[in-house]
Design a protein around this motif. Structure first.
Motif, PDB file in Angstrom:
ATOM      1  N   PHE A 171       0.844  -1.195   0.000  1.00 23.24           N
ATOM      2  CA  PHE A 171       0.000   0.000   0.000  1.00 23.24           C
ATOM      3  C   PHE A 171       0.880   1.245   0.000  1.00 23.24           C
ATOM      4  O   PHE A 171       1.929   1.264   0.642  1.00 23.24           O
ATOM      5  CB  PHE A 171      -0.881   0.028   1.257  1.00 23.24           C
ATOM      6  CG  PHE A 171      -1.777  -1.157   1.395  1.00 23.24           C
ATOM      7  CD1 PHE A 171      -3.028  -1.166   0.812  1.00 23.24           C
ATOM      8  CD2 PHE A 171      -1.371  -2.284   2.102  1.00 23.24           C
ATOM      9  CE1 PHE A 171      -3.860  -2.264   0.926  1.00 23.24           C
ATOM     10  CE2 PHE A 171      -2.192  -3.383   2.226  1.00 23.24           C
ATOM     11  CZ  PHE A 171      -3.436  -3.382   1.639  1.00 23.24           C
ATOM     12  N   ASP A 230       1.929   4.951   1.220  1.00 27.10           N
ATOM     13  CA  ASP A 230       1.863   5.550   2.558  1.00 27.10           C
ATOM     14  C   ASP A 230       0.626   6.427   2.727  1.00 27.10           C
ATOM     15  O   ASP A 230      -0.023   6.411   3.774  1.00 27.10           O
ATOM     16  CB  ASP A 230       3.123   6.378   2.841  1.00 27.10           C
ATOM     17  CG  ASP A 230       4.361   5.514   2.974  1.00 27.10           C
ATOM     18  OD1 ASP A 230       4.219   4.309   3.290  1.00 27.10           O
ATOM     19  OD2 ASP A 230       5.473   6.043   2.765  1.00 27.10           O
ATOM     20  N   VAL A 234      -2.509   4.282   3.357  1.00 31.13           N
ATOM     21  CA  VAL A 234      -2.585   3.782   4.737  1.00 31.13           C
ATOM     22  C   VAL A 234      -3.030   4.890   5.689  1.00 31.13           C
ATOM     23  O   VAL A 234      -3.938   4.687   6.505  1.00 31.13           O
ATOM     24  CB  VAL A 234      -1.224   3.196   5.180  1.00 31.13           C
ATOM     25  CG1 VAL A 234      -1.234   2.832   6.648  1.00 31.13           C
ATOM     26  CG2 VAL A 234      -0.872   1.973   4.332  1.00 31.13           C
ATOM     27  N   SER A 235      -2.428   6.054   5.586  1.00 32.84           N
ATOM     28  CA  SER A 235      -2.792   7.139   6.507  1.00 32.84           C
ATOM     29  C   SER A 235      -4.221   7.623   6.268  1.00 32.84           C
ATOM     30  O   SER A 235      -4.948   7.903   7.223  1.00 32.84           O
ATOM     31  CB  SER A 235      -1.804   8.298   6.419  1.00 32.84           C
ATOM     32  OG  SER A 235      -1.809   8.860   5.140  1.00 32.84           O
ATOM     33  N   CYS A 283      -6.756   5.826   5.157  1.00 27.95           N
ATOM     34  CA  CYS A 283      -7.668   4.794   5.656  1.00 27.95           C
ATOM     35  C   CYS A 283      -7.762   4.843   7.179  1.00 27.95           C
ATOM     36  O   CYS A 283      -8.851   4.747   7.741  1.00 27.95           O
ATOM     37  CB  CYS A 283      -7.213   3.410   5.191  1.00 27.95           C
ATOM     38  SG  CYS A 283      -8.400   2.110   5.551  1.00 27.95           S
ATOM     39  N   LYS A 284      -6.638   5.005   7.862  1.00 28.12           N
ATOM     40  CA  LYS A 284      -6.637   5.082   9.329  1.00 28.12           C
ATOM     41  C   LYS A 284      -7.454   6.272   9.817  1.00 28.12           C
ATOM     42  O   LYS A 284      -8.163   6.193  10.810  1.00 28.12           O
ATOM     43  CB  LYS A 284      -5.213   5.198   9.873  1.00 28.12           C
ATOM     44  CG  LYS A 284      -4.472   3.896   9.868  1.00 28.12           C
ATOM     45  CD  LYS A 284      -3.089   4.071  10.453  1.00 28.12           C
ATOM     46  CE  LYS A 284      -2.324   2.769  10.402  1.00 28.12           C
ATOM     47  NZ  LYS A 284      -0.961   2.901  10.922  1.00 28.12           N
ATOM     48  N   GLU A 331      -9.866  -2.692   6.944  1.00 31.60           N
ATOM     49  CA  GLU A 331      -8.486  -3.044   7.260  1.00 31.60           C
ATOM     50  C   GLU A 331      -7.705  -3.210   5.975  1.00 31.60           C
ATOM     51  O   GLU A 331      -8.231  -3.710   4.982  1.00 31.60           O
ATOM     52  CB  GLU A 331      -8.418  -4.369   8.019  1.00 31.60           C
ATOM     53  CG  GLU A 331      -8.756  -4.286   9.475  1.00 31.60           C
ATOM     54  CD  GLU A 331      -8.459  -5.600  10.165  1.00 31.60           C
ATOM     55  OE1 GLU A 331      -7.269  -5.942  10.338  1.00 31.60           O
ATOM     56  OE2 GLU A 331      -9.425  -6.290  10.514  1.00 31.60           O
ATOM     57  N   LEU A 332      -6.435  -2.816   6.018  1.00 28.69           N
ATOM     58  CA  LEU A 332      -5.536  -3.005   4.893  1.00 28.69           C
ATOM     59  C   LEU A 332      -4.507  -4.055   5.297  1.00 28.69           C
ATOM     60  O   LEU A 332      -3.845  -3.915   6.315  1.00 28.69           O
ATOM     61  CB  LEU A 332      -4.819  -1.699   4.543  1.00 28.69           C
ATOM     62  CG  LEU A 332      -5.702  -0.481   4.252  1.00 28.69           C
ATOM     63  CD1 LEU A 332      -4.832   0.735   3.971  1.00 28.69           C
ATOM     64  CD2 LEU A 332      -6.630  -0.755   3.091  1.00 28.69           C
TER      65      LEU A 332
END
Length: 131
Positions: free
Chosen positions: A92, A94, A97-98, A100-101, A108-109
């Motif tokens: 993924f 960066d 990921v950030s 999605c969080k 979830e990844l």
């Protein structure tokens, strides 16, 4: 996308097999060639039913995550799933990921490698309890 982990199985078929081994009842949905395939996975356990929407991709950027989150959000509104799992073969970005969080707590990844590790530890635990 072809994925040659297990005698010609696609990436999605391989992931579906892993979820079956972990105790999920799965259904692979192959849609038109212009759309991605996805897996609907359901598991019954003491805490209640867990329903997942799973999509497999080679590599994932922020646009892919945003698109997947919107599909999962729509399915949650229709009470079809509880959450989503986006599985990447390579990884993924960066920013994906950030994002999605920060914006999509119900997704979830995971990389394929993380999924394999999880299924291996799950199988060890099952063997331990069955003895």
């Amino acid at each position: 996308m072809t994925y040659n982990l297990q005698s010609g199985k696609t990436f999605e078929e391989t992931v579906e097999s892993l979820f079956n081994q972990m105790g999920y009842h799965t259904k692979l949905k192959n849609v038109l060639h212009t759309r991605a395939s996805y897996i609907h996975a359901v598991m019954q356990h003491p805490k209640g039913t867990q329903r997942l929407f799973i999509e497999c991709k080679n590599s994932v950027d922020i646009i892919d995550v945003q698109h997947f989150c919107s599909k999962v959000a729509f399915a949650r509104e229709n009470l079809e799933v509880d959450g989503g799992l986006l599985i990447a073969n390579v990884g993924f970005s960066d920013d994906a990921v950030s994002w999605c969080k920060k914006n999509c707590s119900f997704v979830e990844l995971k990389t394929y490698k993380q999924l394999i590790a999880k299924s291996a530890s799950f199988r060890k635990m099952l063997k331990k309890f069955s003895q």
